[in-house]
Design a protein around this motif. Sequence first.
Motif, PDB file in Angstrom:
ATOM      1  N   GLY A   1     -35.404  61.911 -58.417  1.00  0.00           N
ATOM      2  CA  GLY A   1     -35.841  63.192 -58.981  1.00  0.00           C
ATOM      3  C   GLY A   1     -35.101  63.511 -60.266  1.00  0.00           C
ATOM      4  N   LEU A   2     -34.322  62.581 -60.744  1.00  0.00           N
ATOM      5  CA  LEU A   2     -33.562  62.823 -61.977  1.00  0.00           C
ATOM      6  C   LEU A   2     -34.157  62.010 -63.111  1.00  0.00           C
ATOM      7  CD1 LEU A   2     -29.916  62.545 -60.621  1.00  0.00           C
ATOM      8  CD2 LEU A   2     -31.225  64.602 -61.063  1.00  0.00           C
ATOM      9  N   THR A   3     -33.922  62.463 -64.319  1.00  0.00           N
ATOM     10  CA  THR A   3     -34.295  61.654 -65.478  1.00  0.00           C
ATOM     11  C   THR A   3     -33.246  60.550 -65.610  1.00  0.00           C
ATOM     12  OG1 THR A   3     -35.236  63.554 -66.563  1.00  0.00           O
ATOM     13  CG2 THR A   3     -34.625  61.718 -67.974  1.00  0.00           C
ATOM     14  N   THR A   4     -33.703  59.313 -65.637  1.00  0.00           N
ATOM     15  CA  THR A   4     -32.753  58.191 -65.675  1.00  0.00           C
ATOM     16  C   THR A   4     -32.916  57.447 -66.991  1.00  0.00           C
ATOM     17  OG1 THR A   4     -32.911  58.015 -63.303  1.00  0.00           O
ATOM     18  CG2 THR A   4     -32.022  56.107 -64.456  1.00  0.00           C
ATOM     19  N   ARG A   5     -31.797  57.190 -67.623  1.00  0.00           N
ATOM     20  CA  ARG A   5     -31.820  56.392 -68.853  1.00  0.00           C
ATOM     21  C   ARG A   5     -30.782  55.296 -68.747  1.00  0.00           C
ATOM     22  NH1 ARG A   5     -32.354  61.371 -73.132  1.00  0.00           N
ATOM     23  NH2 ARG A   5     -34.550  61.717 -72.709  1.00  0.00           N
ATOM     24  N   LEU A   6     -31.149  54.167 -69.265  1.00  0.00           N
ATOM     25  CA  LEU A   6     -30.211  53.041 -69.211  1.00  0.00           C
ATOM     26  C   LEU A   6     -29.879  52.638 -70.644  1.00  0.00           C
ATOM     27  CD1 LEU A   6     -28.843  51.246 -67.102  1.00  0.00           C
ATOM     28  CD2 LEU A   6     -30.659  49.599 -67.489  1.00  0.00           C
ATOM     29  N   TYR A   7     -28.646  52.793 -71.013  1.00  0.00           N
ATOM     30  CA  TYR A   7     -28.206  52.405 -72.369  1.00  0.00           C
ATOM     31  C   TYR A   7     -27.529  51.042 -72.243  1.00  0.00           C
ATOM     32  CZ  TYR A   7     -28.968  57.252 -73.782  1.00  0.00           C
ATOM     33  OH  TYR A   7     -29.528  58.467 -74.057  1.00  0.00           O
ATOM     34  N   TYR A   8     -28.109  50.037 -72.843  1.00  0.00           N
ATOM     35  CA  TYR A   8     -27.448  48.719 -72.786  1.00  0.00           C
ATOM     36  C   TYR A   8     -26.536  48.586 -73.981  1.00  0.00           C
ATOM     37  CZ  TYR A   8     -30.360  46.999 -76.548  1.00  0.00           C
ATOM     38  OH  TYR A   8     -30.933  46.821 -77.758  1.00  0.00           O
ATOM     39  N   ARG A   9     -25.635  47.700 -73.867  1.00  0.00           N
ATOM     40  CA  ARG A   9     -24.616  47.583 -74.906  1.00  0.00           C
ATOM     41  C   ARG A   9     -25.049  46.542 -75.944  1.00  0.00           C
ATOM     42  NH1 ARG A   9     -18.864  47.821 -74.181  1.00  0.00           N
ATOM     43  NH2 ARG A   9     -17.748  46.380 -75.500  1.00  0.00           N
ATOM     44  N   ALA A  10     -24.844  46.831 -77.207  1.00  0.00           N
ATOM     45  CA  ALA A  10     -25.057  45.863 -78.284  1.00  0.00           C
ATOM     46  C   ALA A  10     -23.889  46.032 -79.231  1.00  0.00           C
ATOM     47  CB  ALA A  10     -26.369  46.122 -79.001  1.00  0.00           C
ATOM     48  N   GLY A  11     -22.947  45.118 -79.107  1.00  0.00           N
ATOM     49  CA  GLY A  11     -21.724  45.240 -79.891  1.00  0.00           C
ATOM     50  C   GLY A  11     -20.918  46.428 -79.400  1.00  0.00           C
ATOM     51  N   SER A  12     -20.609  47.336 -80.343  1.00  0.00           N
ATOM     52  CA  SER A  12     -19.823  48.498 -79.920  1.00  0.00           C
ATOM     53  C   SER A  12     -20.723  49.715 -79.706  1.00  0.00           C
ATOM     54  CB  SER A  12     -18.765  48.805 -80.980  1.00  0.00           C
ATOM     55  OG  SER A  12     -19.421  49.046 -82.214  1.00  0.00           O
ATOM     56  N   HIS A  13     -22.053  49.536 -79.764  1.00  0.00           N
ATOM     57  CA  HIS A  13     -22.978  50.654 -79.570  1.00  0.00           C
ATOM     58  C   HIS A  13     -23.795  50.474 -78.303  1.00  0.00           C
ATOM     59  CE1 HIS A  13     -22.060  52.322 -83.463  1.00  0.00           C
ATOM     60  NE2 HIS A  13     -22.154  51.088 -83.975  1.00  0.00           N
ATOM     61  N   TYR A  14     -24.404  51.585 -77.890  1.00  0.00           N
ATOM     62  CA  TYR A  14     -25.266  51.550 -76.704  1.00  0.00           C
ATOM     63  C   TYR A  14     -26.634  52.092 -77.094  1.00  0.00           C
ATOM     64  CZ  TYR A  14     -21.043  50.782 -74.000  1.00  0.00           C
ATOM     65  OH  TYR A  14     -19.898  50.250 -73.506  1.00  0.00           O
ATOM     66  N   PHE A  15     -27.670  51.431 -76.578  1.00  0.00           N
ATOM     67  CA  PHE A  15     -29.030  51.830 -76.960  1.00  0.00           C
ATOM     68  C   PHE A  15     -29.901  52.003 -75.728  1.00  0.00           C
ATOM     69  CE2 PHE A  15     -27.373  49.608 -80.618  1.00  0.00           C
ATOM     70  CZ  PHE A  15     -27.694  50.452 -81.654  1.00  0.00           C
TER      71      PHE A  15
END
Length: 580
Positions: A187-201
Motif C-alpha cells: 500500500g506504499l509508493t515504492t521506488r528503487l534507486y540503483y547505484r551508478a557510481g556515486s549517484h542513485y537513479f
Amino acid sequence: MTHWLKLNRLQRKVLLVILAMVVVPMLAAGVGAAGWVSSYFEHRLAQWITEASRVDQIWLKAYQNDALMLGDALARDPQFVTLVEHGQPAVVRPPLRHIAEELGITLLQIYTPGHRLLYSSLPVRETPSWAPGQRQAVLKVRYHGQNLLAAVGIVPITGPAGTPRRYLVLGSLVNRDFIQELAQLTGLTTRLYYRAGSHYFDLFSRPGHLLPLRNLSRMAWRRLDHDKKSYYDVRAETGRYRGLYVPIVDSEGRVEAIMFSGLERRGFDEFVTNRAVLFLAISLGGLIIGGAAGLLLSRLVVRPVEHLRNAVMQLAAQDYRAAVPIHSNDELGDLAKAFNAMAVRLREVRDEERRLFQKNKLAALGELSAALAHEIRNPIGVISTASALLEKSPTPHKRSELLRMIREESLRVSGLVQDFLQLSRHRQPSFADLDPASPLNGALATALADREDIRVTKEFRHGHARIRADGPLLQQAWGNLLRNALEAMGKHGQLWLESEVEDGHVRLAIEDSGPGIAAEVMPRLFEPFFTTKAQGTGLGLSIAHTLVEANGGTLTAAMPKRSGARFVMSFPLCPEGRAT
Ligand code: ADP
C-alpha cells in the motif's frame, strides 16, 4: 435562528460565563491534545511505514538469496561446471531447472574473471560492475531496448587452486511491474534507486527518464551511505511523501541500491498531524459546544425568568392581564404558577375596588345633590313667598322690604352656585416659582382692608425658600381660611401667621383668637355643605382644600398653640428653593 440569537442581558451573561468556563479549559486541552494526537499519529505512521517497507526489502532480498542459493547449487554440480569450463552452453538440468523456474530466476550468465560475458540465458546487455567477492547486486541492464534492473546473486566457480575461473550471475529482472507489485502489496509508493557510481537513479517512476535521488540532507546521506542505516523523512521526495529510505547493502557491505517506501501526504493524515490545525479544530469544537450549552441553558433558565420579568413589569404598569407561561414542573414553574395566581387575585381586588368606587361615587353624588337641593330650596322658598306677597303688598315700605329679601336670597343662591362650581371645577392652575408667603399676604391685605380691629403677628422663617404654585388660586384658598377666622373672632381679634421649612417642605400656618373648632366638628370639617353657621354654605374649607391639593400641597386643621383654630398648608420646595 435570529430568534435564538436575540439575547437579553441575562442570557448574554450566562452565555459568556459558559463560554469562559468551556473555552479556557478547551484551549488548554486543545494545546495538549493537539500535541499529543499529532505526535502519536506521526509516530504510528512512521512505525507502520517502517514495518511495511520491511516487506519490500524482504522481497527484493528474497530474489537475491534465491539466486545465490541456486548459484551455489550449480557451482557444486560437476557436470554443469565441466560444461561451463569447456565453454559449452550452460545447460541447467532438472530438477534445478524446475526450481529456477519456480523461483522466477530467469537470468543466468557466465562471466570470465575479467568480466567478459561467455553466456547469457536472456539477451541482456549490461556493464558488469560487481567487485571481486561481491555476492549480491542490483544491476542496470538493457533488455529488448528497455532499461531494467536485475536483482542478482553472484557465485564464483573456482578452479583447483581455489581462484575463481568463472562467475555465475543469476537473478531476476526487476521491471516496473515488479515495483508496482510491491506497492500493491504494502500500500506504499515504492521506488528503487540503483547505484551508478556515486549517484542513485530511479528507473521506473517515469518511463524513459532517469530520476536521480535528490533532496536528501547531508545527514540523511551520511546515514544511508556511510552508516548503512535506514532514514525516515516526514517530508520525503520533495515533500510529497512521508517515507523510509532503506539502503540495500551487498554482501561486501556496499550500498548497491536505496529502496524508498513512502505514504503520500494528504487529507486526514495532514489534518491530524498538523498541530495548529488540530488545535484550531479542538478549540472551535469547544466554542461550538460551549455556545450550544450556553444557549440551551439560557433557554431553559433565563427564558422563564425573562417571561417572569416581563409579566412583573406589565403588572407594575397596572396591566392585570399579565400571565407567565408555565413550561416546566420545577421551581421556575412553581414561581410562574404563584405569579399567575397573584395576578388573578390582584385583578379581582382591582375589579372589587372599581365596583366599590363606583358605588361610593354614586352615594357621594346623591349626598351632594341632596345637600345642594336642601341649600337651594330655602332661598328659593323665600323668593317664591316674597314674590307672591309682593303682588298683594299694599305699602311701598313692605314692597321694598320684600324686594330686598328677594335680592338677598337670589344673591345667596347665586353665591352658592358659584361656590359649588368652584368646588367641582376650578380653572387649570398655571404654575410659577413664588415666595410661599406671597399668596397669604395678598389674601390678608384683601381680608383686612376694612378691619382695623384685627392685630396680626407674623413669624415667617422660610427664608428664600420658593414653591411652584398658582399664586391667585392659593390666595383664594387663604381668603376662605381668613374669612372663617374673621367670622369666628368677631371684633378685636388677633391672627398669628407662621412659616417654617422642614423635610423639603414649607409649612405655613394661620391661627386665630376665635373660640376654636369643637372636637365633634373636626371630622366633618372639610365635608362639602357642612357648616355650623346659620348663613354658611359649608363650602369654604372644601374649596380651599381642593385648591391647595391642585397646587401639590396639603391643607390640614392642626392643634392650636393658643385657644383658637389653626390651619396649616404644606408645599414641597422647588429644588433651587431647597438649596437656599
Ligand atoms: P362655612 O364657613 O360656610 O360654614 P366652611 O367650610 O368654610 O363653611 O366651614 C365649615 C365649618 O368649619 C364652619 O361652619 C365652622 O364650624 C368651622 N370653622 C371653619 N373655620 C373656623 C374657624 N376659624 N374657627 C372656628 N370654626 C371654624
